[in-house]
Design an enzyme around this catalytic site. Sequence first.
Site, PDB file in Angstrom:
ATOM      1  N   SER A  69       0.795  -1.223   0.000  1.00 25.07           N
ATOM      2  CA  SER A  69       0.000   0.000   0.000  1.00 25.07           C
ATOM      3  C   SER A  69       0.838   1.289   0.000  1.00 25.07           C
ATOM      4  O   SER A  69       1.615   1.513  -0.923  1.00 25.07           O
ATOM      5  CB  SER A  69      -0.942  -0.070   1.204  1.00 25.07           C
ATOM      6  N   ASP A 288      -6.342   1.978  -3.166  1.00 27.13           N
ATOM      7  CA  ASP A 288      -7.593   1.739  -2.422  1.00 27.13           C
ATOM      8  C   ASP A 288      -7.908   2.904  -1.487  1.00 27.13           C
ATOM      9  O   ASP A 288      -8.813   2.820  -0.664  1.00 27.13           O
ATOM     10  CB  ASP A 288      -7.585   0.404  -1.665  1.00 27.13           C
ATOM     11  N   GLU A 380     -13.076   5.798   6.083  1.00 30.68           N
ATOM     12  CA  GLU A 380     -12.157   6.256   7.119  1.00 30.68           C
ATOM     13  C   GLU A 380     -11.681   7.636   6.677  1.00 30.68           C
ATOM     14  O   GLU A 380     -11.625   7.919   5.473  1.00 30.68           O
ATOM     15  CB  GLU A 380     -10.956   5.314   7.210  1.00 30.68           C
ATOM     16  N   ARG A 516      -1.036   5.849  18.631  1.00 31.50           N
ATOM     17  CA  ARG A 516      -1.518   7.060  17.970  1.00 31.50           C
ATOM     18  C   ARG A 516      -2.331   7.898  18.947  1.00 31.50           C
ATOM     19  O   ARG A 516      -3.149   7.357  19.705  1.00 31.50           O
ATOM     20  CB  ARG A 516      -2.375   6.708  16.770  1.00 31.50           C
TER      21      ARG A 516
HETATM   22  C1  16G Z   1      -4.565  -0.394   7.501  1.00 30.60           C
HETATM   23  C2  16G Z   1      -6.029  -0.509   7.183  1.00 30.60           C
HETATM   24  C3  16G Z   1      -6.708   0.831   7.272  1.00 30.60           C
HETATM   25  C4  16G Z   1      -6.431   1.483   8.604  1.00 30.60           C
HETATM   26  C5  16G Z   1      -4.960   1.496   8.918  1.00 30.60           C
HETATM   27  C6  16G Z   1      -4.752   1.909  10.355  1.00 30.60           C
HETATM   28  C7  16G Z   1      -7.112  -1.920   5.524  1.00 30.60           C
HETATM   29  C8  16G Z   1      -7.171  -2.322   4.091  1.00 30.60           C
HETATM   30  N1  16G Z   1      -6.207  -1.010   5.820  1.00 30.60           N
HETATM   31  O1  16G Z   1      -3.901   0.352   6.539  1.00 30.60           O
HETATM   32  O2  16G Z   1      -8.076   0.642   7.095  1.00 30.60           O
HETATM   33  O3  16G Z   1      -6.910   2.801   8.611  1.00 30.60           O
HETATM   34  O4  16G Z   1      -4.434   0.198   8.767  1.00 30.60           O
HETATM   35  O5  16G Z   1      -3.417   1.844  10.682  1.00 30.60           O
HETATM   36  O6  16G Z   1      -7.842  -2.421   6.366  1.00 30.60           O
HETATM   37  P1  16G Z   1      -2.912   1.922  12.157  1.00 30.60           P
HETATM   38  O7  16G Z   1      -3.571   0.798  12.929  1.00 30.60           O
HETATM   39  O8  16G Z   1      -1.449   1.807  12.054  1.00 30.60           O
HETATM   40  O9  16G Z   1      -3.324   3.256  12.700  1.00 30.60           O
HETATM   41 MG    MG Z   2      -3.786   1.064   0.231  1.00 29.36          MG
END
Ligand code: 16G
Ligand code: MG
Length: 548
Positions: A69, A288, A380, A516
Amino acid sequence: MASPAVKEAITKAALQYTKPQGKVFEYGTAGFRMKADLLNTVIFAVGLLASLRSKKLSGQWIGIMVTASHNPAEDNGVKLVDPMGEMLEAEWEAYATKLANAPLESIADVYDELASKIDVKMTNPARVVFARDTRASGSRLVGVLNAALTATEVEFIDFKYMTTPQLHYIVRCKNTLGTQYEYGEPSEQGYYEKLATSFKKVMRGVKVQGSLTVDCANGVGGPKLRELIKVLDTAGGLDIKVVNDDVINPDALNFDCGADYVKTKQRAPPSSKAGALDRCASLDGDADRLVYYFVDETNTFRLLDGDRIATLAASFIGYLAQNAGISQKLNIGVIQTAYANGASTEYIKKVLKLPTEYTKTGVKHLHHAALRYDVGVYFEANGHGTVTFNENAMKVIRNTEPQSPAQKHALESLQALTDLINQAVGDALSDMLLVEVILAHKGWSPKEWLGTYTDLPSFLERVEVDDRSIFRTVEGSAERELESPFGLQEEINSHQSQFNQARSFVRASGTEDAVRVYAEAATRSEADSLVKRVRAAVGKVGKPKAQQ
Ligand code: 16G
Ligand code: MG
């Protein structure tokens, strides 16, 4: 039980690779993601799991996407896609983790044990489709995947380069082909044609104003957007300028560009040449995620993030449902996470008069909640999201007899929207067309879109701590409240109560070794003071690594 020949083939294939020493793998929020060098054995395990998953589901197609990603070019990752194009069922994440951590010498036994535990009928066929983004490490990893799928006698198709949502689309098409839920033609061309045809339908009688500059994060979205543009062929007056689409230089991916850069830095990519009020959008590395933005007359950067796309989409769908005379028959809901700006939630409740709901961070949580509504709009703030229409919604839209030409037009537009929107998963290309359609219908520039409500100033910080696992949120609080460490939530509440319209929360990241901290409040300085205080409180209990 797997046959001795298959077990032998698995062991032989697995032993070609070396497991990184002392590394524990975990299937996280978005699958496995790490430095690409460490991934061989993980990918191998994912291949084995996909074979079990498909057999368990009587040979339905399972998807495997190789991507990291928005991560830097040296990383890579892998995730599994379930038959209707959704994320892998949560219970199976633990099986993925188990296989990924199994020693290679005994991985065939672990595979076999899992098969009995999950009660998989091993004589069932197994079918897998896979694709990858443009990272240099992708071809090696696909080679590993090939070895695992061959050893387990899986029928597979390699779709080469694709965006993540394109692969989700293919999986859903493959599994619904010839059924009443047929989703489209399972090919890349089929994907473009479905989007272009529905875009043209819903654009009848309106025209896009001005051009749209799309930053493709130098990822797979670039070449795919160019393909889509060919099929769209200036429909609706759409004029897309593709920028940051260098997939030749491997280091360019996500570097100083892309949706994550724009959202976290709150600024346009330095390479941007867009003028004042020009409509701009950024995709992330696997397309995405989508955010819009522009620079206003005073040269101030203005972000239109996932919350804005959600409110725009919900208002338009609500409006069409009203015009079609079916608003009483459809329950439309908006799903957000704790990161949604409080002003967007207020707007949805008070102006759009729609129900809102919060879930944990991560697409799968929002997607499942959205499916409980006839029409579920979920985004989101970071730009992941889509709209789902359940069977009831599809029936109502399809079977309502229009009582006037205006109703007919609204019903046809809604019908076309159900095809334009990638209901399998959030899709930056499909979401982009959706936004363009809505802005054209409303006759809005990004400035009017921004004018619908005023965001509360907010800050998001990343804090390194000794052990992020101690930061646990209360079950059912959608990560808005901590239960551990003891006393921290009370401290956050007390800081929060000292500012206007203030809200702050703390959660452990699911993708990085960090915590976070989010805060918003009525003014910038209040939000800033709040985030600093909460950050300090986290630092005190979490003992940041740097201070040890
Ligand atoms: C991942 C998730 C995204 C989420 C992010 C949070 C998918 C496809 N992607 O990229 O939805 O916002 O994690 O990241 O589910 P964090 O837990 O490091 O804050
Ligand atoms: Mg992505």
